[in-house]
Design an enzyme around this catalytic site. Sequence first.
Site, PDB file in Angstrom:
ATOM      1  N   TYR A  58      10.472  -6.367   1.147  1.00 19.83           N
ATOM      2  CA  TYR A  58      10.154  -5.938  -0.227  1.00 19.83           C
ATOM      3  C   TYR A  58      10.519  -4.478  -0.495  1.00 19.83           C
ATOM      4  O   TYR A  58      10.587  -4.058  -1.645  1.00 19.83           O
ATOM      5  CB  TYR A  58       8.658  -6.105  -0.534  1.00 19.83           C
ATOM      6  CG  TYR A  58       8.108  -7.498  -0.368  1.00 19.83           C
ATOM      7  CD1 TYR A  58       8.929  -8.624  -0.388  1.00 19.83           C
ATOM      8  CD2 TYR A  58       6.742  -7.697  -0.181  1.00 19.83           C
ATOM      9  CE1 TYR A  58       8.399  -9.893  -0.223  1.00 19.83           C
ATOM     10  CE2 TYR A  58       6.207  -8.962  -0.024  1.00 19.83           C
ATOM     11  CZ  TYR A  58       7.038 -10.060  -0.039  1.00 19.83           C
ATOM     12  OH  TYR A  58       6.507 -11.305   0.124  1.00 19.83           O
TER      13      TYR A  58
HETATM   14  N1  LIG Z   1       7.216 -16.480   1.579  1.00 21.45           N
HETATM   15  C1  LIG Z   1       6.475 -15.410   1.364  1.00 21.45           C
HETATM   16  O1  LIG Z   1       6.035 -14.792   2.294  1.00 21.45           O
HETATM   17  C2  LIG Z   1       6.162 -14.963  -0.034  1.00 21.45           C
HETATM   18  C3  LIG Z   1       6.876 -15.482  -1.114  1.00 21.45           C
HETATM   19  C4  LIG Z   1       6.501 -15.087  -2.399  1.00 21.45           C
HETATM   20  C5  LIG Z   1       5.445 -14.211  -2.575  1.00 21.45           C
HETATM   21  N2  LIG Z   1       4.773 -13.690  -1.514  1.00 21.45           N
HETATM   22  C6  LIG Z   1       3.639 -12.744  -1.690  1.00 21.45           C
HETATM   23  O2  LIG Z   1       2.777 -13.260  -2.673  1.00 21.45           O
HETATM   24  C7  LIG Z   1       2.638 -12.308  -3.741  1.00 21.45           C
HETATM   25  C8  LIG Z   1       2.496 -13.087  -5.026  1.00 21.45           C
HETATM   26  O3  LIG Z   1       3.751 -13.697  -5.297  1.00 21.45           O
HETATM   27  P1  LIG Z   1       3.988 -14.796  -6.392  1.00 21.45           P
HETATM   28  O4  LIG Z   1       5.212 -15.519  -5.996  1.00 21.45           O
HETATM   29  O5  LIG Z   1       2.734 -15.573  -6.588  1.00 21.45           O
HETATM   30  O6  LIG Z   1       4.374 -14.025  -7.676  1.00 21.45           O
HETATM   31  P2  LIG Z   1       3.926 -12.597  -8.185  1.00 21.45           P
HETATM   32  O7  LIG Z   1       4.537 -11.545  -7.341  1.00 21.45           O
HETATM   33  O8  LIG Z   1       2.453 -12.625  -8.321  1.00 21.45           O
HETATM   34  O9  LIG Z   1       4.645 -12.577  -9.575  1.00 21.45           O
HETATM   35  C9  LIG Z   1       3.982 -12.866 -10.749  1.00 21.45           C
HETATM   36  C10 LIG Z   1       4.939 -12.577 -11.895  1.00 21.45           C
HETATM   37  O10 LIG Z   1       4.247 -12.820 -13.096  1.00 21.45           O
HETATM   38  C11 LIG Z   1       4.103 -11.590 -13.827  1.00 21.45           C
HETATM   39  N3  LIG Z   1       2.697 -11.477 -14.176  1.00 21.45           N
HETATM   40  C12 LIG Z   1       1.672 -11.073 -13.370  1.00 21.45           C
HETATM   41  N4  LIG Z   1       0.525 -11.085 -14.064  1.00 21.45           N
HETATM   42  C13 LIG Z   1       0.819 -11.515 -15.306  1.00 21.45           C
HETATM   43  C14 LIG Z   1       0.053 -11.722 -16.482  1.00 21.45           C
HETATM   44  N5  LIG Z   1      -1.269 -11.518 -16.495  1.00 21.45           N
HETATM   45  N6  LIG Z   1       0.691 -12.179 -17.587  1.00 21.45           N
HETATM   46  C15 LIG Z   1       2.018 -12.401 -17.586  1.00 21.45           C
HETATM   47  N7  LIG Z   1       2.808 -12.209 -16.511  1.00 21.45           N
HETATM   48  C16 LIG Z   1       2.214 -11.761 -15.380  1.00 21.45           C
HETATM   49  C17 LIG Z   1       4.516 -10.453 -12.935  1.00 21.45           C
HETATM   50  O11 LIG Z   1       5.256  -9.468 -13.662  1.00 21.45           O
HETATM   51  P3  LIG Z   1       4.570  -8.120 -14.263  1.00 21.45           P
HETATM   52  O12 LIG Z   1       4.993  -7.011 -13.370  1.00 21.45           O
HETATM   53  O13 LIG Z   1       5.145  -8.045 -15.628  1.00 21.45           O
HETATM   54  O14 LIG Z   1       3.093  -8.312 -14.288  1.00 21.45           O
HETATM   55  C18 LIG Z   1       5.404 -11.144 -11.901  1.00 21.45           C
HETATM   56  O15 LIG Z   1       6.743 -11.104 -12.303  1.00 21.45           O
HETATM   57  C19 LIG Z   1       3.900 -11.448  -3.644  1.00 21.45           C
HETATM   58  O16 LIG Z   1       3.737 -10.193  -4.238  1.00 21.45           O
HETATM   59  C20 LIG Z   1       4.064 -11.360  -2.163  1.00 21.45           C
HETATM   60  O17 LIG Z   1       3.180 -10.372  -1.656  1.00 21.45           O
HETATM   61  C21 LIG Z   1       5.121 -14.061  -0.243  1.00 21.45           C
END
Ligand SMILES: NC(=O)c1ccc[n+]([C@@H]2O[C@H](COP(=O)([O-])OP(=O)(O)OC[C@H]3O[C@@H](n4cnc5c(N)ncnc54)[C@H](OP(=O)(O)O)[C@@H]3O)[C@@H](O)[C@H]2O)c1
Length: 324
Positions: A58
């Site tokens: 990241y």
């Molecule tokens: N294989 C792996 O190890 C792996 C893969 C994926 C993720 N992860 C981990 O899991 C975490 C979560 O990942 P995720 O895939 O669930 O996605 P995420 O990183 O939580 O992405 C959420 C997306 O939605 C937007 N968002 C967040 N809150 C919002 C709201 N209240 N209203 C509208 N849009 C919103 C965010 O953009 P804004 O900046 O605009 O809020 C972001 O683009 C990552 O950060 C990472 O640490 C690990």
Amino acid sequence: MDYATLGRTGLRVSVAGLGCGGFSRLGLGTGGDETGAIRIVREAAELGVNLFDTAAAYGTEGVLGKAIKTLRRNEIVICTKAPFSWSSGRADPAGLVAALDNSLRQLDTPYIDVYQLHGVPPSNYAHARDELAPVLLKEKEKGKIRFLGITETAPHDLQHETLHQAAQDGVWDVVMVGFSMMHQNARERVFPVTRAHKVGTLLMFAVRNIFSQPGRLQATLRELAAEGQVSAALAESDDPLGFLIHDGGASSVVDACYRYVRHEPGVDVVLFGTGDPEHLRANIASILKPPLPETDRRILAKLFGHLVGVGLDPPTYMPGLTLH
Ligand SMILES: NC(=O)c1ccc[n+]([C@@H]2O[C@H](COP(=O)([O-])OP(=O)(O)OC[C@H]3O[C@@H](n4cnc5c(N)ncnc54)[C@H](OP(=O)(O)O)[C@@H]3O)[C@@H](O)[C@H]2O)c1
């Protein structure tokens, strides 16, 4: 904030965990700067978040390291991940130790609470368990790592084969799993085994672009209706999840997404990533709200319980991007 015990690690962790990856990468991925990223981490901490998830891939280990300087190290839980090359390749295990040492340097910390192999596909799982985990367990004995974890590559492992096995193998104390309203099969494939073996769970993918990008849900439902997976009536609706939003129910679709996953038995921590302070506050508030009403959950099970792998694509489409 509410706190939970992260499986057999015994760590007390906030039920909302700050993800420092995704496309926001604390805002660094969406045009923000380091000051803004540090502010996001510190505001999360002020709101009671004590678990932070980052990864070598990241590029946010350094900024997280700076942000936590004002916090007491023994009161926070840092999770990070080895570079992807050790997840899908058969690389030299000695390089893994160098990667771990680099993460320690980037984070500027003497130890990592949960060191994870990042996005391990089923085809490489045996290599990870039999050849890489022993290397990391030696580093654990030296005090560089407190607990070992493994994360799945959700879009390439729709039946959670890696975690279904990993949870039973006794090596990994923590797993990271994809689960959402439209990809519910961790309920049968992962949570029964993590609960039986007291493996801690970090949940990802609660909100992907299907829920956060206007129009994406409708487009997906039209594709699913064409395959006969959802009704045509649902696909034709302008507001297919509108039934979730009412007095006593959710306040928005994103609110519903976080509340849906938070109360699933077997989920310890819900990760969310953002670079937007308003989203940060809203998401924590959602994760702390009560479950969605039972009738709404029943409708979600009926409408989407049979779907697998829907809505796992990244928050913003980027040509050529590798999914993990
Ligand atoms: N294989 C792996 O190890 C792996 C893969 C994926 C993720 N992860 C981990 O899991 C975490 C979560 O990942 P995720 O895939 O669930 O996605 P995420 O990183 O939580 O992405 C959420 C997306 O939605 C937007 N968002 C967040 N809150 C919002 C709201 N209240 N209203 C509208 N849009 C919103 C965010 O953009 P804004 O900046 O605009 O809020 C972001 O683009 C990552 O950060 C990472 O640490 C690990």
